[in-house]
Write an enzyme that holds these catalytic residues in place. Structure first.
Site, PDB file in Angstrom:
ATOM      1  N   CYS A   1       0.851  -1.182   0.000  1.00 41.50           N
ATOM      2  CA  CYS A   1       0.000   0.000   0.000  1.00 41.50           C
ATOM      3  C   CYS A   1       0.891   1.238   0.000  1.00 41.50           C
ATOM      4  CB  CYS A   1      -0.850   0.029   1.262  1.00 41.50           C
ATOM      5  SG  CYS A   1      -1.783  -1.489   1.509  1.00 41.50           S
TER       6      CYS A   1
ATOM      7  N   ARG B   1       1.336   1.860  -6.047  1.00 40.83           N
ATOM      8  CA  ARG B   1       1.604   0.909  -4.963  1.00 40.83           C
ATOM      9  C   ARG B   1       0.383   0.054  -4.633  1.00 40.83           C
ATOM     10  NH1 ARG B   1       6.332   1.949  -2.105  1.00 40.83           N
ATOM     11  NH2 ARG B   1       5.519   0.750  -0.380  1.00 40.83           N
TER      12      ARG B   1
ATOM     13  N   TRP C   1      -3.615  -1.951  -1.485  1.00 43.29           N
ATOM     14  CA  TRP C   1      -3.634  -3.217  -2.232  1.00 43.29           C
ATOM     15  C   TRP C   1      -4.042  -4.278  -1.223  1.00 43.29           C
ATOM     16  CZ3 TRP C   1      -0.124  -7.650  -2.656  1.00 43.29           C
ATOM     17  CH2 TRP C   1      -0.480  -8.489  -3.711  1.00 43.29           C
TER      18      TRP C   1
ATOM     19  N   ASN D   1       0.383  -0.332   6.146  1.00 43.43           N
ATOM     20  CA  ASN D   1       0.907  -1.113   5.024  1.00 43.43           C
ATOM     21  C   ASN D   1       1.584  -2.348   5.621  1.00 43.43           C
ATOM     22  OD1 ASN D   1       2.090  -2.017   2.611  1.00 43.43           O
ATOM     23  ND2 ASN D   1       3.868  -0.679   2.850  1.00 43.43           N
ATOM     24  N   GLY D   2       1.265  -3.530   5.091  1.00 44.59           N
ATOM     25  CA  GLY D   2       1.902  -4.742   5.605  1.00 44.59           C
ATOM     26  C   GLY D   2       0.872  -5.682   6.198  1.00 44.59           C
TER      27      GLY D   2
ATOM     28  N   GLU E   1      10.565 -13.123 -21.083  1.00 44.16           N
ATOM     29  CA  GLU E   1      10.207 -11.769 -20.656  1.00 44.16           C
ATOM     30  C   GLU E   1       9.207 -11.148 -21.643  1.00 44.16           C
ATOM     31  OE1 GLU E   1      10.364 -10.169 -18.074  1.00 44.16           O
ATOM     32  OE2 GLU E   1      10.188  -8.058 -18.609  1.00 44.16           O
TER      33      GLU E   1
ATOM     34  N   LYS F   1       5.474  -9.866 -20.549  1.00 43.62           N
ATOM     35  CA  LYS F   1       4.980  -8.511 -20.792  1.00 43.62           C
ATOM     36  C   LYS F   1       3.615  -8.559 -21.491  1.00 43.62           C
ATOM     37  CE  LYS F   1       6.868  -6.566 -18.594  1.00 43.62           C
ATOM     38  NZ  LYS F   1       8.037  -6.935 -17.824  1.00 43.62           N
TER      39      LYS F   1
ATOM     40  N   GLU G   1       0.842  -9.804 -18.994  1.00 46.77           N
ATOM     41  CA  GLU G   1       0.417  -8.910 -17.914  1.00 46.77           C
ATOM     42  C   GLU G   1      -0.190  -7.626 -18.439  1.00 46.77           C
ATOM     43  OE1 GLU G   1       3.450  -7.636 -15.134  1.00 46.77           O
ATOM     44  OE2 GLU G   1       4.954  -7.556 -16.692  1.00 46.77           O
TER      45      GLU G   1
ATOM     46  N   HIS H   1       9.779 -30.975 -28.787  1.00 46.97           N
ATOM     47  CA  HIS H   1       9.413 -31.928 -27.727  1.00 46.97           C
ATOM     48  C   HIS H   1       7.985 -31.705 -27.227  1.00 46.97           C
ATOM     49  CE1 HIS H   1      13.487 -33.420 -27.659  1.00 46.97           C
ATOM     50  NE2 HIS H   1      13.927 -32.171 -27.576  1.00 46.97           N
TER      51      HIS H   1
ATOM     52  N   LYS I   1       2.566  -3.211  -7.916  1.00 51.61           N
ATOM     53  CA  LYS I   1       3.968  -2.985  -8.266  1.00 51.61           C
ATOM     54  C   LYS I   1       4.917  -3.831  -7.416  1.00 51.61           C
ATOM     55  CE  LYS I   1       7.335  -1.073 -10.464  1.00 51.61           C
ATOM     56  NZ  LYS I   1       7.610  -1.695 -11.761  1.00 51.61           N
TER      57      LYS I   1
END
Ligand code: M6R
Length: 621
Positions: free
Chosen positions: A2, A27, A78, A104-105, A490, A494, A497, A513, A616
């Protein structure tokens, strides 16, 4: 994770707090809320599920006049405990409505604390772990040894909490004072003139001050308009803190003329690579940022584990090729979330390289702690100064990519790949597997890369056009070999997401295979070609792979070095990148894939900065 902010000063707190939340919305964006002293002895609170815009609309409806004070706190959430609803949005208040908290946490022992409060008939109005904190402070303030003492009450409660948390409290009876605390989640103090800030990161106050103070583990800061005091949870002020000057300017945290932060961040990549290299080669030697490991300890290393998540993990896969080649040490690359649960063989001769943009990712942090418990040495590659992972590591190399606000990592990937090369060279230098002039030569080749990345960026317009053409495809496959394989992974991540499209990356040799069964008429397959000179054998094998998929109807999009004429007949679309040393090619080949994914996502109408379901930094396991 958060975003949280606190402000005490001379300006209308609501404006400062809302602006801070806007800058920290990356965040988390499940809900947002503010609590501001109303100037009449009370506390005005508004909170709303969804994006900050929802909260702002609510504030407009309710009338902003209620929020007249110059002390306030705010939160952008979040969700972890409790669904993302209005009632679970922060700030949470006590029964009197005079004390508020943002958090936060995770408070791990919230369940027994909640039962304790319920047994005393305290009315808990949310499903969050956070709310217990404010009721406990209210109880400590009302009665007992800390009665009437806001700071003392907060300290008494903090000592009872377990888990990872940043908490910020405000109290209507103590206007002009904010109490904030941190354990294992971030909190930075902003020092202004006649005003003070606390925030999850410097984005919370960067437009007001560049002077900041990093707080240590289990520290509490009390801010007033005139200053701040830092103590531990026992109230002892003999604790270390680190003042620093923020070298990110306001513009660096804004979009720089692009529609999305991510597009700006893609453009910033030459700078990110250059800045990451800056100052790391001095007197003919590679130097790290924080080196608490001796050269002898580096010489004693007999194996390397790289632990990371998501994009950082892909940068680690690239690192494996470079570190093994340069040092002859065996390197294993592990998803941080798997690492500690499979009982890896670690000892004091093992070097664990932990890669994390945020430095807060819980999976990576726990992997680091597990490694340290087993006596392994830990080297962190991190983009966030003073974050938890570098704090707990034995050595640190910071990527200097600046704030990355787009949830999808772009410039930090290139910066991580760059930093990982430096780690490889530092190891090779310490162990003598490369002569000093060889290390210097590799470094010079790295130094040339920012210009080449800039050249790739100048030529990506056709990639955007192609992305628009392919945006309706149901799926896209990515193929690579050697260092091109992590690039393929990668590229696929991208696209997943950002564009919510089915995308898979494969090692091209593995295609036969099984995955080749996926190829059907018109399916786009993006191929990362190895250099025809640097890796001639792999190049010719890759040509065969492209032939095989073309024969089965695939539409091939080939990323190849300039001058690679042999690949032309097999490319339905050719994307050329400058020639580079083989190991460094990921710094170039990844860029068109980022641009491709962003353009497909925009064409499909998605917000590329805030992909659905993602945050994030992921501070829960
Ligand atoms: O902050 P970290 O580098 O530790 O984050 C790791 C991953 O969560 C992150 O790379 C994630 O995969 C990104 N969304 C990728 O774009």
């Amino acid at each position: 994770m958060c975003g949280i902010v606190g402000y005490v000063g001379h300006r209308p707190a609501l404006d400062v707090v809302v602006e801070a939340l806007r800058r920290m919305e990356y965040r988390g964006y499940d809900s947002a809320g503010v609590a501001v002293l109303d100037g009449r002895g009370g506390l005005a609170v508004e909170r709303k599920a969804g994006r900050l815009a929802n909260l702002e609309a609510e504030l407009d409806d309710a009338g902003r006049d209620h929020f007249a004070g110059s002390t306030g706190i705010g939160h952008t959430r979040w969700a972890t405990h409790g669904r993302p609803t209005d009632r679970n949005a922060h700030p949470h208040r006590d029964a009197t409505g005079k004390i508020a908290v943002v958090h936060n946490g995770i408070i791990e022992n919230f369940a027994p604390l909640r039962h304790e409060l319920e047994a005393e008939h305290v009315d808990l109005r949310s499903d969050t772990d956070s709310e217990v904190a404010v009721h406990l402070v209210a109880r400590a303030y009302a009665d007992g040894p800390t009665a009437g003492d806001f700071v003392g009450s907060a300290l008494a409660v903090l000592r009872r909490l377990e888990g990872a948390f940043t908490l910020v409290f405000t109290h209507a009876d103590h206007p002009g004072t904010i109490v904030a605390a941190r354990r294992s989640t971030p909190l930075v103090v902003g020092v202004g003139e006649g005003e003070m800030f606390v925030g999850s990161d410097v984005a919370a106050f960067i437009e007001h001050t560049r002077e900041a103070v990093e707080l240590g583990q289990d520290q509490v800061v009390v801010i007033t308009a005139d200053g701040y005091t830092v103590t531990n949870f026992d109230g002892n002020d003999d604790v270390p803190t680190r003042p620093f000057t923020i070298d990110w300017d306001l513009e660096a945290a804004e979009k720089g003329g692009h529609d999305y932060f991510m597009l700006k961040e893609i453009e910033e990549q030459p700078q990110a690579v250059a800045d990451t290299l800056l100052g790391h080669f001095a007197n003919g030697r590679i130097v790290l940022d924080e080196q608490r490991l001796s050269d002898q300890e580096l010489r004693d290393v007999d194996k390397v584990f790289v632990v990371a998540c998501g994009t950082a993990y892909h940068s680690g896969l690239v690192a494996k090729y470079a570190i093994e080649h340069w040092t002859r040490l065996p390197v294993e690359v592990e998803l941080a979330s798997e690492f500690r649960y499979r009982d890896p063989v670690l000892d004091r001769s093992t070097l664990v390289v932990a890669i994390s943009q945020s430095g807060e990712t819980a999976d990576t942090l726990e992997a680091v702690r597990h490694a340290k418990d087993q006596k392994a040495r830990v080297l962190a590659v991190c983009n966030t100064n003073g974050a938890q992972i570098p704090r707990e590591a034995d050595a640190v190399l910071y990527t200097r990519a600046g704030p990355e606000i787009g949830v999808a990592s772009t410039k930090c990937f290139l910066a991580q790949v760059t930093a990982n090369y430096l780690v490889g060279l530092a190891l090779a230098q310490a162990r003598g597997t490369k002569y000093p002039d060889e290390v210097a030569r590799e470094y010079l080749e790295l130094e040339a890369m920012p210009q080449l990345v800039a050249r790739v960026l100048e030529t990506v317009e056709p990639v955007r056009a192609l992305a628009r053409e392919l945006a309706a495809s149901p799926a896209v496959l990515f193929l690579g070999r050697h260092v091109g394989y992590p690039v393929a992974l990668e590229g696929a991540l991208k696209l997943k997401e950002l564009a919510y499209m089915h995308a898979e990356g494969f090692a091209a040799g593995e295609l036969k295979h099984g995955p080749i069964a996926l190829i059907e008429d018109g399916l786009p397959v993006i191929v990362v070609m190895p250099s025809p000179k640097g890796r001639a054998v792999l190049h010719s094998k890759m040509l065969s792979n492209i032939r095989e998929i073309q024969a089965r109807g695939a539409r091939t999009v080939v990323i190849a070095e300039e001058g690679d004429e042999a690949v032309r007949p097999f490319a339905n679309h050719l994307i050329e990148i400058p020639a580079s040393p083989t190991l460094l090619q990921p710094l170039l080949a990844t860029v068109p894939l980022q641009v491709f994914a962003a353009e497909v996502a925009q064409t499909r109408g998605y917000d590329v900065d805030k992909p659905r379901n993602l945050a994030k930094s992921v501070t829960v396991e």
